[in-house]
Design a protein around this motif. Structure first.
Motif, PDB file in Angstrom:
ATOM      1  N   LEU A 325       0.829  -1.206   0.000  1.00 51.20           N
ATOM      2  CA  LEU A 325       0.000   0.000   0.000  1.00 51.20           C
ATOM      3  C   LEU A 325       0.865   1.258   0.000  1.00 51.20           C
ATOM      4  O   LEU A 325       0.527   2.247  -0.636  1.00 51.20           O
ATOM      5  CB  LEU A 325      -0.930   0.007   1.219  1.00 51.20           C
ATOM      6  CG  LEU A 325      -2.098  -0.963   1.135  1.00 51.20           C
ATOM      7  CD1 LEU A 325      -2.989  -0.832   2.354  1.00 51.20           C
ATOM      8  CD2 LEU A 325      -2.897  -0.707  -0.143  1.00 51.20           C
ATOM      9  N   LEU A 326       1.990   1.214   0.725  1.00 50.38           N
ATOM     10  CA  LEU A 326       2.889   2.369   0.691  1.00 50.38           C
ATOM     11  C   LEU A 326       3.555   2.449  -0.671  1.00 50.38           C
ATOM     12  O   LEU A 326       3.766   3.520  -1.222  1.00 50.38           O
ATOM     13  CB  LEU A 326       3.974   2.247   1.771  1.00 50.38           C
ATOM     14  CG  LEU A 326       5.167   3.198   1.565  1.00 50.38           C
ATOM     15  CD1 LEU A 326       4.748   4.627   1.842  1.00 50.38           C
ATOM     16  CD2 LEU A 326       6.336   2.821   2.439  1.00 50.38           C
ATOM     17  N   VAL A 330       4.090   5.676  -4.185  1.00 48.93           N
ATOM     18  CA  VAL A 330       5.434   6.239  -4.367  1.00 48.93           C
ATOM     19  C   VAL A 330       6.184   5.573  -5.524  1.00 48.93           C
ATOM     20  O   VAL A 330       7.382   5.761  -5.681  1.00 48.93           O
ATOM     21  CB  VAL A 330       6.273   6.142  -3.078  1.00 48.93           C
ATOM     22  CG1 VAL A 330       5.606   6.897  -1.966  1.00 48.93           C
ATOM     23  CG2 VAL A 330       6.538   4.710  -2.678  1.00 48.93           C
ATOM     24  N   LEU A 331       5.445   4.817  -6.355  1.00 53.09           N
ATOM     25  CA  LEU A 331       6.099   4.094  -7.452  1.00 53.09           C
ATOM     26  C   LEU A 331       6.909   4.998  -8.369  1.00 53.09           C
ATOM     27  O   LEU A 331       7.969   4.634  -8.841  1.00 53.09           O
ATOM     28  CB  LEU A 331       5.034   3.394  -8.297  1.00 53.09           C
ATOM     29  CG  LEU A 331       4.675   1.984  -7.872  1.00 53.09           C
ATOM     30  CD1 LEU A 331       3.550   1.468  -8.718  1.00 53.09           C
ATOM     31  CD2 LEU A 331       5.887   1.083  -7.987  1.00 53.09           C
ATOM     32  N   ALA A 341       8.684  11.140   1.095  1.00 57.74           N
ATOM     33  CA  ALA A 341       7.342  10.543   1.133  1.00 57.74           C
ATOM     34  C   ALA A 341       7.282   9.407   2.159  1.00 57.74           C
ATOM     35  O   ALA A 341       6.343   9.323   2.948  1.00 57.74           O
ATOM     36  CB  ALA A 341       6.952  10.027  -0.249  1.00 57.74           C
ATOM     37  N   THR A 342       8.314   8.554   2.182  1.00 51.75           N
ATOM     38  CA  THR A 342       8.297   7.441   3.128  1.00 51.75           C
ATOM     39  C   THR A 342       8.465   7.937   4.552  1.00 51.75           C
ATOM     40  O   THR A 342       7.880   7.390   5.474  1.00 51.75           O
ATOM     41  CB  THR A 342       9.406   6.432   2.794  1.00 51.75           C
ATOM     42  OG1 THR A 342      10.628   7.137   2.645  1.00 51.75           O
ATOM     43  CG2 THR A 342       9.100   5.686   1.526  1.00 51.75           C
ATOM     44  N   LEU A 436       7.351  -3.115  -5.893  1.00 48.74           N
ATOM     45  CA  LEU A 436       6.370  -3.506  -4.881  1.00 48.74           C
ATOM     46  C   LEU A 436       6.843  -4.735  -4.112  1.00 48.74           C
ATOM     47  O   LEU A 436       6.670  -4.825  -2.897  1.00 48.74           O
ATOM     48  CB  LEU A 436       5.009  -3.773  -5.523  1.00 48.74           C
ATOM     49  CG  LEU A 436       4.280  -2.531  -6.029  1.00 48.74           C
ATOM     50  CD1 LEU A 436       2.900  -2.885  -6.525  1.00 48.74           C
ATOM     51  CD2 LEU A 436       4.188  -1.462  -4.938  1.00 48.74           C
ATOM     52  N   LEU A 437       7.482  -5.670  -4.818  1.00 45.40           N
ATOM     53  CA  LEU A 437       7.973  -6.863  -4.124  1.00 45.40           C
ATOM     54  C   LEU A 437       9.076  -6.497  -3.133  1.00 45.40           C
ATOM     55  O   LEU A 437       9.170  -7.081  -2.052  1.00 45.40           O
ATOM     56  CB  LEU A 437       8.493  -7.883  -5.131  1.00 45.40           C
ATOM     57  CG  LEU A 437       7.403  -8.769  -5.736  1.00 45.40           C
ATOM     58  CD1 LEU A 437       7.949  -9.586  -6.880  1.00 45.40           C
ATOM     59  CD2 LEU A 437       6.826  -9.683  -4.659  1.00 45.40           C
ATOM     60  N   ALA A 438       9.920  -5.535  -3.504  1.00 43.17           N
ATOM     61  CA  ALA A 438      10.967  -5.104  -2.577  1.00 43.17           C
ATOM     62  C   ALA A 438      10.342  -4.505  -1.325  1.00 43.17           C
ATOM     63  O   ALA A 438      10.690  -4.869  -0.198  1.00 43.17           O
ATOM     64  CB  ALA A 438      11.889  -4.086  -3.244  1.00 43.17           C
TER      65      ALA A 438
END
Lengths: 556, 237
Positions: A325-326, A330-331, A341-342, A436-438
């Motif tokens: 979701l995060l 931020v992609l 952002a994080t 996203l997997l990371a």
């Protein structure tokens, strides 16, 4: 000559600052060598010697006299600047500005001798220590290496005396050694001397025939090498299992904290080290893991009253889902923007769990208590010594997963994304999936760590999840070596374990972090235990043997 | 039926209108070159074709299949591979790993091996340096690596962005020879070059781009003879 003055000024200013922030005084209670030299004095000495060494190294001319003169001058300047501080302190009430500039500090700086003699002694101390290291620089490399190692070894033994004492204490006759080496506070003089000789002998032997041993080891037939590798990993396993029994309660507690940070570091290492996504809100997933376990298990809230093992999968899934979701918003962000952002995301989670609005579910500022301890059958993981095994299992699992992922297709994709997002995409890598997997994998590790953390403490509070945790984890990855799995362990020991052991450091933790990071960037930008490839960029010859070493340490 | 057909595309960077109604077609087996000044939109056009940018209007067809609905990594699998401007090799990976990255979308180990052999015959230098970290290669070697990496993806259409940029004249010659050789081996090539003289020598067709629009398109031979091209891009009086 000019170099000597310049470096001397820098060194002197550092020493004055160390004195003024109170480090020298705070460290003077602990002795490295009993009643001879305290930790505070060692600090000054180390800085002075390092300055002198640097001044000698930076000399333009190669004649020994010039080299020596340069280091001597730098030492004189250090002594001079410290003397200036002492004089200033005797004339003006420095304490009005620098609260740590106490009379005790000046007594320390003047060696308890009054201003006149004190200043003379300071000047002698500066010149002597830095010209000694100038001499050290000029001496042949074998002698230099041996001397530096033995000096550093004695200093380390003095620093870590609590650790060493605790290790030797329960071993009956060996405990006698304790009495001889470390009576109460610091090494004895004879202990220090014999330790110095011992380390000197070992490192002399190693310098002489270490490389020969290494090559003969590498020449062994593969089956023998295999046997050797299996025996050494078996030994490592035995040591890891026996560690809490050897170390005792306090050190096991330190060990569990280090272990939790290793777990966190392994997760962030995937996000930052492998995929190159600078995530400063990483603590959020730690919090999510901890709070999921707390909410699901604590009878205080009484929602489900699951056991730890029942709640653990939910915690990890919650971490993974929130990682994705995060990740989605931020992609498209890179570098600094991603970091900001994080960072915001981390704060949002902390403020959410702190809020009154969510108090009925998350406990607000009071947190959630009475989280049950994990147990298998009738065995409860209650003491740090027992929790250690839980954390060890978690670390081994996470280490194994990251080690396997690193060399997988996905790992390669992450590395390509880290190097160049556009080209990675143009090579056929699905950028969205890779990123996203990371995030998801890293968040999963973090949530696991958080879950263990919650059940270890038995309670969770919002203030445990400040942004400083994120920064800590990032620091330990950088110091250990970005993208390196053993580096995470080394980094966690250096940045989390050592400060716990050296309680005097606690107040200066951030200062030491900052200094350590700057020093790392200058002296060893690739980290303490870098990935083989990173090191290869800087020193091309030594690459192959590191590969096998890092493989063994990552828990094969 | 042309292999690649770009029709009336408009590409924007945010509010900035970069490509204005650009059309272009590449026949199978050809070398087509795009020439134009800095900022004419040459790289933007390549990036639009390879899917790194998305056009707002217009269509791109590859083997009569609409490309616009695919993402960049899916387009690679279709057979369009880009050699990016400025080489952009993965500096911290070894030469071998860079080449393996090129084969990311290819799942047939046999094909990967044949491609690797082909790359090593084309560029023996890369074989000698296969364990070296790519960031430590020279500029020419990095260009070879970038080309080799693209070839590992088994391209049918190779998009090359300024392959001669920043290289010594001797190397430029050998790079162009390689491009020709790839073409005779059966790879179709769309080449963006500032070195218009060299590009027009090896190309079949050429397009001249000026501030985002195609102002001229013809066979390379005719372009070499064209008054405007000779003045503006070949530096002849």
């Amino acid at each position: 000559m000019r170099q000597g003055i310049k470096i001397g000024l820098i060194g002197g200013i550092i020493e004055v600052l160390l004195a003024l922030v109170g480090m020298v005084e705070a460290f003077s209670q602990r002795y490295i060598i009993s009643d001879v030299i305290s930790m505070g004095q060692t600090l000054l000495l180390v800085v002075a010697m390092f300055t002198g060494y640097l001044a000698a190294k930076r000399t333009n001319r190669s004649e020994p006299l010039w080299v020596l003169a340069n280091s001597l001058i730098s030492g004189l300047i250090i002594g001079g600047l410290l003397s200036l501080l002492v004089i200033l302190g005797s004339m003006v009430r420095l304490r009005a500005v620098f609260i740590n500039a106490s009379p005790d500090l000046f007594k320390l700086l003047t060696f308890n001798q009054g201003i006149g003699t004190g200043i003379l002694l300071l000047l002698i101390f500066g010149t002597l220590s830095s010209s000694l290291s100038g001499l050290l620089f000029l001496s042949p490399s074998l002698l230099r290496g041996v001397l530096i190692r033995s000096l550093a070894g004695v200093a380390m033994a003095g620093l870590l005396q609590d650790l060493l004492r605790a290790i030797f204490a329960p071993w009956g006759p060996i405990a006698e050694i304790n009495q001889w080496f470390f009576p109460i506070n610091g090494l004895t003089v004879q202990g220090a001397v014999s330790l110095f000789i011992l380390i000197a002998a070992i490192s002399y032997f190693w310098r002489k025939s270490g490389s020969k041993m290494k090559t003969s080891l590498r020449r062994l037939p593969p089956t023998n090498q295999r046997v050797l590798r299996i025996t050494s990993s078996f030994l490592l396993a035995v040591i890891l299992l026996a560690l809490p029994q050897i170390l005792g309660l306090f050190l096991s507690e330190v060990l569990t904290i280090v272990g939790l940070f290793v777990l966190l570091g392994l997760g962030l290492n995937i996000v930052v080290g492998f995929a190159g996504l600078l995530d400063l809100g990483y603590v959020a997933f730690f919090a999510i893991g901890a709070y999921t376990v707390a909410v699901l298990t604590s009878p205080e809230l009484g929602f489900l009253n699951l056991s730890f093992w029942g709640a653990l999968p939910f915690a990890i899934v919650a971490g993974v889902v929130s990682g994705i979701l995060l990740g989605i918003p931020v992609l498209k962000m890179r570098g600094d923007y991603l970091a900001i952002a994080t960072l915001g995301f981390g704060e949002i989670i902390r403020i959410l769990v702190l809020s009154d609005f969510l108090r009925p579910w998350l406990g607000g500022a009071q947190g959630i208590a009475k989280i049950p301890r994990p147990s298998i059958g009738s065995v409860e993981f209650a003491t740090p010594q027992q929790i250690y095994y839980l954390i060890l299992a978690g670390c081994l699992l996470a280490g194994f997963i990251s080690w396997r992922l690193r060399d997988s297709r996905l790992g390669r994709a992450w590395m390509a994304v880290r190097e160049d997002e556009d080209v990675a995409q143009a090579m056929g890598i699905n950028l969205v999936a890779a990123k996203l997997l990371a995030f998801a994998t890293g968040a999963g590790f973090s949530a696991l760590s958080g879950a263990i953390f919650a059940s270890k403490l038995g309670s969770v509070y919002p203030h445990s999840f400040s942004v400083m945790i994120s920064i800590n984890i990032l620091c330990l990855i950088i110091v250990g070596g970005m993208g390196s799995i053993p580096g995470v362990i080394v980094g966690a020991i250096a940045l989390v374990g050592l400060p716990e052991l050296l309680r005097e450091f606690a107040e200066y933790r951030l200062l030491v972090y900052g200094a350590a990071l700057v020093a790392m960037m200058i002296l060893r930008p690739e980290g303490l235990w870098p990935e083989a490839k990173r090191r290869q960029e800087l020193h091309r010859e030594e690459a192959p043997e590191i590969e096998s070493a890092s493989g063994a340490a990552s828990g094969k | 039926m042309p292999m690649l057909e770009v029709e009336n595309i408009h590409t924007y960077y945010g509010q900035i209108h970069v490509l204005k109604e650009v059309s272009l077609s590449v026949e199978k087996g050809e070398i087509v070159t795009l020439i134009g000044a800095n900022g004419a939109g040459k790289s933007t056009l390549l990036r639009t074709i390879s899917g790194l940018l998305r056009p707002r209007l217009g269509s791109i067809r590859f083997d009569s299949e609409d490309l616009i609905r695919y993402l960049a990594h899916e387009i690679v699998v279709k057979g369009i591979v880009q050699v990016p401007e400025g080489r952009r090799v993965f500096g911290q990976l070894t030469v071998m790993e860079n080449l393996e990255m090129g084969a990311f979308g290819c799942k047939d180990p046999k094909l990967i091996r044949t491609n690797l052999e082909r790359v090593f015959t084309l560029f023996p230098r890369l074989k000698a340096r296969s364990k070296q970290v790519a960031g430590t290669l020279s500029g020419g070697e990095q260009q070879m690596l970038a080309m080799g990496r693209a070839l590992m993806a088994n391209p049918r259409l190779l998009l090359m962005d300024e392959p001669s940029m920043g290289l010594a004249p001797v190397l430029v010659d050998s790079i162009f020879e390689t491009i020709q050789r790839l073409n005779t081996d059966g790879t179709t090539i769309l080449l963006v070059e500032q070195n218009a003289r060299m590009a027009l020598q090896i190309a079949n067709h050429g397009y001249v781009l000026q501030s985002g629009s195609v102002v001229l398109s013809d066979t390379a031979e005719n372009l070499r003879a064209n008054e405007m091209v000779r003045k503006a891009y070949l530096g002849e009086m």
